[in-house]
Design an enzyme around this catalytic site. Structure first.
Site, short mmCIF file in Angstrom:
data_model
loop_
_atom_site.label_atom_id
_atom_site.label_comp_id
_atom_site.label_asym_id
_atom_site.label_seq_id
_atom_site.Cartn_x
_atom_site.Cartn_y
_atom_site.Cartn_z
CG HIS A 271 -40.75 -2.85 -31.14
ND1 HIS A 271 -41.60 -1.94 -30.55
CD2 HIS A 271 -40.16 -3.52 -30.12
CE1 HIS A 271 -41.52 -2.06 -29.22
NE2 HIS A 271 -40.66 -3.02 -28.94
CG HIS B 39 -34.98 -5.24 -38.08
ND1 HIS B 39 -33.75 -5.48 -37.52
CD2 HIS B 39 -35.06 -3.89 -38.23
CE1 HIS B 39 -33.12 -4.33 -37.32
NE2 HIS B 39 -33.89 -3.35 -37.75
CG HIS C 5 -36.93 0.20 -39.66
ND1 HIS C 5 -37.19 0.45 -38.33
CD2 HIS C 5 -35.75 -0.47 -39.69
CE1 HIS C 5 -36.21 -0.04 -37.59
NE2 HIS C 5 -35.31 -0.60 -38.39
CD GLU D 14 -35.14 3.08 -38.33
OE1 GLU D 14 -34.13 2.39 -38.14
OE2 GLU D 14 -35.87 3.50 -37.41
CG HIS E 122 -31.92 -1.64 -40.56
ND1 HIS E 122 -32.55 -0.88 -39.61
CD2 HIS E 122 -31.56 -0.79 -41.57
CE1 HIS E 122 -32.57 0.38 -40.02
NE2 HIS E 122 -31.99 0.47 -41.21
CB THR F 93 -32.69 3.03 -35.50
OG1 THR F 93 -33.32 1.78 -35.85
CG2 THR F 93 -31.52 3.30 -36.42
CB THR F 94 -35.04 0.12 -31.45
OG1 THR F 94 -34.06 -0.92 -31.40
CG2 THR F 94 -35.75 0.09 -32.80
#
Ligand SMILES: *[C@@H]1O[C@H](CO)[C@@H](O)[C@H](O)[C@H]1NC(C)=O
Ligand SMILES: *[C@@H]1O[C@H](CO)[C@@H](O)[C@H](O)[C@H]1NC(C)=O
Ligand SMILES: [Zn+2]
Length: 378
Positions: free
Chosen positions: A106, A132, A134, A144, A157, A238-239
Site C-alpha cells: 500500500h 510512510h 502517499h 491525502e 505521515h 486513512t486506511t
C-alpha cells in the site's frame, strides 16, 4: 448631542480594529460526503485503493463521522494561540542504527525506533512507530489532505502512539491513542538529502512484502523546519481499519523534493497485483461538524471575518510570531479610515449646527449607519 457621538465612534473604532485583526472564523467546512452502505464489519480482509469507497463493507469504522483525510478550508479553521510548536526528540539517528524499509503493498513504510517521540505541542507524550508516504501518479498529485481544495503532490505521515499505552496495537483502539504528523511534499529545484535516504532504496523493494535495512539518519529532516505552524483536528487512520483514534497535525510548511525524486517515489513500487503502486491516497471525508484548529492566523480577507460581533469564544490575540502581522496593519488601516470618516462627519455636524441652529442633531443610529457603510466599502 455631538458630544455623545465621540464615544460611539471610539467604540466602533475598537470593534473595527478587532474585526480587522482577523478574529475567529466560522467552523463549518462543508466538506464533501462519501456515503457508504452499512458495514458488515468482517475486518482483516485484504483491501486496496481501487475499492477505497467500499472499505466500510468490511471495516465498519471507515463509515464513521470522524474520518480522515479531510479538506482543510483555511478560512474555516479556528486560530488557537495555545497550540505550541511541535517538539520532537530522539529523531536524529546515527547511521549505525539500521531501520527497516518495507513495501507493504500500500505504501513504503520506514519502521522507527521507540526512542523517537513528540514531547511538545500535544497535551500528551507520543512515541513514534513508523512513517510512510502517499502519492499520486505522473498524471496527477496524491496527497491525502487538501488545503482549500488543493491537492499536493505527495504527503508524509509519521505515526505515533500515546505513551500511556504499552504498544501501538493497544493504543490504536483508544480515542486518545494515536498522533500522526503530516506534511505535504512538492516539487522543488534540488534533491532533498533526507528523502534521498529513503528513495535511493526504493528499487530494492519493488515488490509487495520486500524489505531492506537502511542506515539511520536525521528523521526530522523529512518534516518541515518550521514546526510552529500547523492545523490540528480529531480524525482517523486513512486506511482500514480506519479507527477514529488519531489526533492529526498537518503542517503548514511543505517539503520540497526534486522532480527526479518525485518520479522515483511515484514509479518505483508495485502493489500485490504487480501493478504500479500509485494514487495510494484516500478520498476526502466529511467533517460532520468537527473543528479544525490552526496554530497560526490564516486569512484576513474572508468575508466571514469582517462583520462585527464575531464569535465570543474568539481566542485572544498573540503576537509572538513575526510573520502574521497583516491583521495588525489592517486593524490600524480600518481604525484610521474610520477616524477620518468620523472626524469629517463631526465637522459636518458642527457646520450644519452653526449654519442652522434649529437643525435636528443626527441620531446615534445615523452615526452607526455611516460607520457600517464605511466598513463595508473598505
Ligand atoms: C478532540 O477530541 C478531544 C476529546 O474528545 C477534545 O477534548 C478536543 O477538543 C477535540 N479537538 C478538537 C480540535 O475538536
Ligand atoms: C500556509 O500558510 C500560508 C499563509 O497563511 C498560506 O498561504 C498557505 O497556503 C498555507 N499552506 C498550507 C499547506 O497550509
Ligand atoms: Zn498515511
Amino acid at each position: 448631542m455631538s458630544r455623545a457621538v465621540l464615544p460611539v465612534c471610539l467604540l466602533l473604532l475598537v470593534a473595527l480594529g478587532r474585526a480587522g485583526a482577523g478574529s475567529e472564523p466560522d467552523q463549518d467546512q462543508g466538506a464533501e460526503e462519501h456515503p457508504h452502505p452499512p458495514g458488515k464489519g468482517l475486518g482483516h480482509t485484504p483491501w486496496s485503493y481501487e475499492d477505497r469507497d467500499r472499505w466500510s463493507e468490511d471495516y465498519k469504522d471507515c463509515d464513521g463521522t470522524m474520518q480522515s483525510p479531510i479538506n482543510i478550508n483555511m478560512a474555516n479553521t479556528i486560530f488557537s494561540p495555545h497550540l505550541r510548536a511541535i517538539q520532537l526528540s530522539g529523531y536524529s539517528l546515527p547511521a549505525s542504527e539500521r531501520l527497516k524499509l518495507r513495501n507493504n503493498g500500500h505504501t513504503v513504510a520506514l519502521e522507527l525506533p521507540q526512542s523517537l517521540a513528540i514531547t511538545g505541542g500535544y497535551a500528551q507524550q507520543y512515541r513514534a512507530v513508523q512513517l510512510h508516504l502517499h502519492w499520486g501518479a505522473t498524471t496527477g498529485p496524491g496527497s491525502e489532505h487538501t488545503i482549500n481544495g488543493h491537492r499536493f503532490a505527495a504527503e508524509i505521515h509519521v505515526v505515533h502512539y500515546n505513551t500511556k499505552y504499552d504498544s501501538f496495537k493497544e493504543a490504536m483502539v483508544h480515542p486518545d491513542g494515536l498522533a500522526v504528523l503530516g506534511a505535504f511534499l512538492e516539487m522543488g529545484p534540488r534533491d532533498n538529502p533526507y528523502y534521498q535516504e529513503i528513495l535511493e532504496h526504493m528499487h530494492q523493494i519493488q515488490r509487495e512484502g520486500e524489505e531492506v535495512w537502511v542506515p539511520g539518519f536525521n528523521i526530522a529532516g523529512l518534516l518541515p523546519a518550521n514546526l510552529k505552524y500547523y492545523y490540528q483536528y480529531n480524525g482517523s487512520l486513512t486506511t482500514p481499519p480506519c479507527y477514529q483514534t488519531v489526533k492529526w497535525t498537518v503542517f503548514n510548511q511543505s517539503m520540497l523534493i526534486s522532480r527526479d525524486q518525485m518520479l522515483k517515489l511515484i514509479t518505483s513500487l508495485r502493489n500485490d497485483d504487480g501493478k504500479p503502486l500509485q494514487n495510494n491516497y484516500r478520498h476526502m471525508q466529511g467533517l460532520h461538524g468537527r473543528r479544525v484548529l490552526a496554530s497560526f492566523q490564516t486569512t484576513f480577507f474572508s468575508p466571514k471575518q469582517l462583520p462585527a460581533g464575531s464569535d465570543s469564544s474568539a481566542a485572544p490575540e498573540e503576537h509572538s510570531s513575526s510573520s502574521f502581522q497583516a491583521g495588525d496593519v489592517l486593524a490600524v488601516l480600518f481604525g484610521v479610515l474610520f477616524a477620518v470618516t468620523a472626524l469629517a462627519f463631526l465637522l459636518y455636524i458642527y457646520k450644519q449646527r452653526s449654519q442652522n441652529a434649529r437643525l435636528d442633531s443626527p441620531t446615534k443610529s445615523k452615526v452607526i449607519y455611516t460607520a457600517a457603510t464605511t466598513e463595508n466599502t473598505a
